[in-house]
Design an enzyme around this catalytic site. Structure first.
Site, PDB file in Angstrom:
ATOM      1  N   GLU A  45      21.853  -0.667 -28.792  1.00  0.00           N
ATOM      2  CA  GLU A  45      21.145   0.460 -28.015  1.00  0.00           C
ATOM      3  C   GLU A  45      20.756   0.089 -26.609  1.00  0.00           C
ATOM      4  O   GLU A  45      20.653   0.812 -25.696  1.00  0.00           O
ATOM      5  CB  GLU A  45      19.913   0.858 -28.748  1.00  0.00           C
ATOM      6  CG  GLU A  45      20.462   1.768 -30.256  1.00  0.00           C
ATOM      7  CD  GLU A  45      21.406   2.799 -29.893  1.00  0.00           C
ATOM      8  OE1 GLU A  45      21.247   3.258 -28.941  1.00  0.00           O
ATOM      9  OE2 GLU A  45      22.269   3.139 -30.741  1.00  0.00           O
ATOM     10  N   TYR A  95      14.022   7.841 -27.444  1.00  0.00           N
ATOM     11  CA  TYR A  95      15.307   7.703 -27.940  1.00  0.00           C
ATOM     12  C   TYR A  95      15.793   6.499 -28.823  1.00  0.00           C
ATOM     13  O   TYR A  95      16.223   6.576 -29.907  1.00  0.00           O
ATOM     14  CB  TYR A  95      16.320   7.556 -26.923  1.00  0.00           C
ATOM     15  CG  TYR A  95      17.881   7.552 -27.182  1.00  0.00           C
ATOM     16  CD1 TYR A  95      18.431   8.197 -28.099  1.00  0.00           C
ATOM     17  CD2 TYR A  95      18.326   6.234 -26.969  1.00  0.00           C
ATOM     18  CE1 TYR A  95      19.602   7.978 -28.583  1.00  0.00           C
ATOM     19  CE2 TYR A  95      19.504   5.775 -27.636  1.00  0.00           C
ATOM     20  CZ  TYR A  95      20.105   6.587 -28.508  1.00  0.00           C
ATOM     21  OH  TYR A  95      21.408   5.972 -28.809  1.00  0.00           O
ATOM     22  N   ASP A 138      19.652  11.961 -27.265  1.00  0.00           N
ATOM     23  CA  ASP A 138      20.131  11.357 -26.140  1.00  0.00           C
ATOM     24  C   ASP A 138      20.610  12.390 -25.004  1.00  0.00           C
ATOM     25  O   ASP A 138      20.729  13.438 -25.479  1.00  0.00           O
ATOM     26  CB  ASP A 138      21.140  10.211 -26.233  1.00  0.00           C
ATOM     27  CG  ASP A 138      22.326  10.599 -26.725  1.00  0.00           C
ATOM     28  OD1 ASP A 138      22.312  11.786 -27.414  1.00  0.00           O
ATOM     29  OD2 ASP A 138      23.166   9.851 -26.419  1.00  0.00           O
TER      30      ASP A 138
END
Length: 290
Positions: free
Chosen positions: A37, A120, A138
């Site tokens: 991520e 997020y 996102d």
DNA sequence: AAGGCGTGGGC
DNA sequence: TGCCCAAGCCT
């Protein structure tokens, strides 16, 4: 009670078309998910894949990374861009060791408190790694919702309350379905409902899409701002850091001077890199990664 | 709360 | 060819 009419088509499409990505495999650790991520923030999957693989092989746990100097993280980050993310990931690893016994936390608030982890990413890790129900919002999801529900080509420049409410209303009730929904909608945005040249004929939501029903009207409003590049501090910083990254040990000033002519700008950027923790001065005329 | 922050591929 | 874009975060 979420509107479930969109769930089944998207989940069925995802089951058929999802990409096989390392951080999505059942055996992937939460650390693998967290690393992915951070790397994927503003960076395409294709460029992340090899770096993520090497990273996990070298540092299989947060403790492994936390034991290294920050400069090793910056060097291993390679050309992914936004190298401050490497520092933040290293700092996150340190925090995980200090505050969570080396285990990536599963609670949204604990994740959010980690360096480099915003709304997020906290929701994404809690959802993808731990199967929790969260609003994972996102740029892909924002675009899908803007089109399907809002009937416009692009979401607003900054996230609005209305967008969050819409997204929240779409999240399935149970944890497991919510987690699959989150990754499925993101994948749809990444592969089909793309920013340019969307593949509407292949979209499971084509018949439900408000934007398509309206004839796919082009973006209306102020032009979406691109990022200046040539001659900017960002370009200068990138050149300077590339020299440090590719060097084996400290480099002389002259090597840095060779890649940027504008003296005041070069000196300003070099000082900023040191301030940011991306570089250190190792002598009167030498610099290196920290 | 806009603007800064890297990099390289696709159209 | 440039221009636009890619799973944001931080200040």
């Amino acid at each position: 009670m979420p509107d479930s009419t969109l769930h089944e088509p998207v989940l069925a499409w995802y089951a058929e078309h999802q990409r096989d990505l390392p951080w999505r495999r059942p055996e992937a650790s939460a650390w693998s998910v967290l690393v992915s991520e951070l790397m994927l923030q503003q960076t395409p999957v294709a460029r992340v894949l090899p770096v993520h693989e090497a990273w996990l092989e070298r540092w299989p746990t947060p403790a492994d990374l936390a034991a290294e100097p920050t400069g090793e993280a910056v060097r291993a980050w390679g050309r992914l861009g936004y190298p401050r993310r490497a520092l933040r990931l290293h700092a996150a690893a340190v925090a995980i060791v200090e505050r969570h016994d080396g285990v990536v936390p599963d609670a949204y608030d604990d994740l959010l408190a980690l360096p480099g982890v915003g709304d997020y990413t906290a929701a994404a890790v809690a959802s993808f790694a731990y199967g929790r129900r969260h609003v994972v919002l996102d740029t892909n999801v924002r675009r899908v919702i803007a089109r399907v529900v809002g009937g416009v080509e692009h979401p607003p420049a900054s996230l609005t309350r209305a967008e969050r409410d819409r997204a929240a209303a779409l999240v399935p009730d149970d944890d497991a379905t919510a987690a699959t929904w989150a990754v499925a909608v993101m994948e749809l945005g990444a592969l089909v409902c793309t920013a340019a040249n969307p593949r509407c004929p292949a979209c499971p939501l084509a018949s439900a899409c408000a934007w398509r029903a309206a004839g796919c009207p082009p973006h209306d409003g102020p032009p979406r701002r691109g990022q200046a590049w040539a001659g900017t501090d960002r370009q200068c910083r990138g050149r300077l850091l590339a020299v440090l990254r590719e060097a084996d040990g400290a480099v002389h000033r002259s090597s840095l001077e060779a890649v940027w002519d504008d003296v005041p700008q070069r000196e300003r950027c070099l000082a900023a890199l040191v301030t940011d923790g991306l570089a250190t001065r190792t002598g009167p005329d030498t610099y290196a990664l920290p």
